[in-house]
Design a protein around this motif. Sequence first.
Motif, PDB file in Angstrom:
ATOM      1  N   ARG A 160     -35.151 -67.026  46.947  1.00 51.39           N
ATOM      2  CA  ARG A 160     -33.422 -66.620  47.867  1.00 51.39           C
ATOM      3  C   ARG A 160     -34.438 -67.543  48.270  1.00 51.39           C
ATOM      4  NH1 ARG A 160     -36.721 -62.090  49.864  1.00 51.39           N
ATOM      5  NH2 ARG A 160     -35.948 -60.554  48.838  1.00 51.39           N
ATOM      6  N   GLU A 208     -31.344 -57.260  40.591  1.00 55.05           N
ATOM      7  CA  GLU A 208     -30.425 -56.806  41.930  1.00 55.05           C
ATOM      8  C   GLU A 208     -30.078 -57.543  42.555  1.00 55.05           C
ATOM      9  OE1 GLU A 208     -30.717 -53.173  42.044  1.00 55.05           O
ATOM     10  OE2 GLU A 208     -29.456 -53.555  44.098  1.00 55.05           O
ATOM     11  N   GLU A 209     -30.424 -58.642  43.089  1.00 49.61           N
ATOM     12  CA  GLU A 209     -30.361 -59.524  43.437  1.00 49.61           C
ATOM     13  C   GLU A 209     -29.201 -61.187  43.668  1.00 49.61           C
ATOM     14  OE1 GLU A 209     -32.733 -60.942  46.855  1.00 49.61           O
ATOM     15  OE2 GLU A 209     -33.803 -58.960  46.838  1.00 49.61           O
TER      16      GLU A 209
END
Length: 412
Positions: A160, A208-209
């Motif tokens: 992230r 998924e992200e």
Amino acid sequence: MKTTLIHNISKLLLIEDQGRPSKKGQDLGHFPTLTNAWVLIQEDTIADFGSGTPPPADETLDAHQGMVLPAYVDSHSHLVYAGTREDEFAQRLHGKTYAQIAAAGGGILNSAKRVQAASEEQLFAQASARLKELMAMGTGALEVKSGYGLTTASELKMLRVAQKLGQEFPITLKTSFLGAHALPPAYASKREAYLQLIIQEMLPAIAEENLAHYVDVFCEEGYFTIAEMLQILEAAQNYQLKAKVHVNQFTSTGALQAALEFGALSVDHLEAMTEQDIQDLGNSPTIGTLLPGCSLFLEIPYAPARQLIKANATLALATDFNPGSAPSGNMNLMVSLACIKMKMTPEEALSAATLNGAAALEMGHQLGSIEKGKKANLLITKPMQNASFIPYNFGHNPLAQVILNGQKINYA
Ligand code: NIG
Ligand code: FE
């Protein structure tokens, strides 16, 4: 649409006039140049270039007889990490080996502890400072790996942070998931459980992200086996993650051939290469990414660049920027090391650091050369006349101005 003209360029380097997305073997060192040149930028794109009388433009930028080349593409880095490991560096200076330090819980596991303890904000702040420094030294596109998290939460946290860097800075950034960087101590007696954690928990969560473009594995004695690497690469294929893998850093065990047969996008490191390894890579479309900063810092052999070029391999040059084995993200220095220690010509080293780096990130059609329609990621050097001056003045910054997406970058 706003136009900017860079004029008074002593020499325009790394022009690609055949539209190639990468260059193989002996072609690596060959590209047309123009003297007394100009480049016309329209918004964020190279609109035109030539020599002699330049066209009019909304704005002009005087290169003061510097050269212009495409910004570097650093296709292998571990930019996101917490803290530093100069204590391990000092221990190595006193005779301890990298392997001994790792076996005592240092190395990758040392960085993993720090990353696990750091917040996303702390990681982002530390990585941002490093990234600004790299951009000021000419890096316009960068690959960033996870691999110091080693838990699902921390691997996601690293990715992230990397993704956010790409959103907040004017740099092209691609991410690789390197959950298989080292076996966490908690899994010392249950390797298979860690592999299942990677395959069944980390990979789906990352997909998924949408946090990773590629998958990486450190395939090496004492880290992950060939069979384990293949298991992970196959699982990642279900999420469309292509492979960029660490192989042949310390030993040649067949990891290279396994990665080539799998169809890896790139095989990285290649310090330990047999004659067979060299020929196999030369006969394959996979890109070989050489990391001379790691050889310098760990005092291990340099990748056999000359033999690889002779064998017709496609070579990229990258930093491996990380806190343990290569704490420099300076692509100018990598170009110098490629020439001084691996006997690449300045032209070969520059091509490997630009177009072939872009190819190792599947961006060879958008970045890495002077071509109409490519992104205006450009370096203006200090006044100098030829490509050899860049590696010659090793350790110095040869650049006067970095331009990314058509905009001047001004990080001190
Ligand atoms: O690319 N080889 C594996 N990983 C890194 C070093 C990791 C570390 O020491 O933190 C590398 O050299
Ligand atoms: Fe690495």
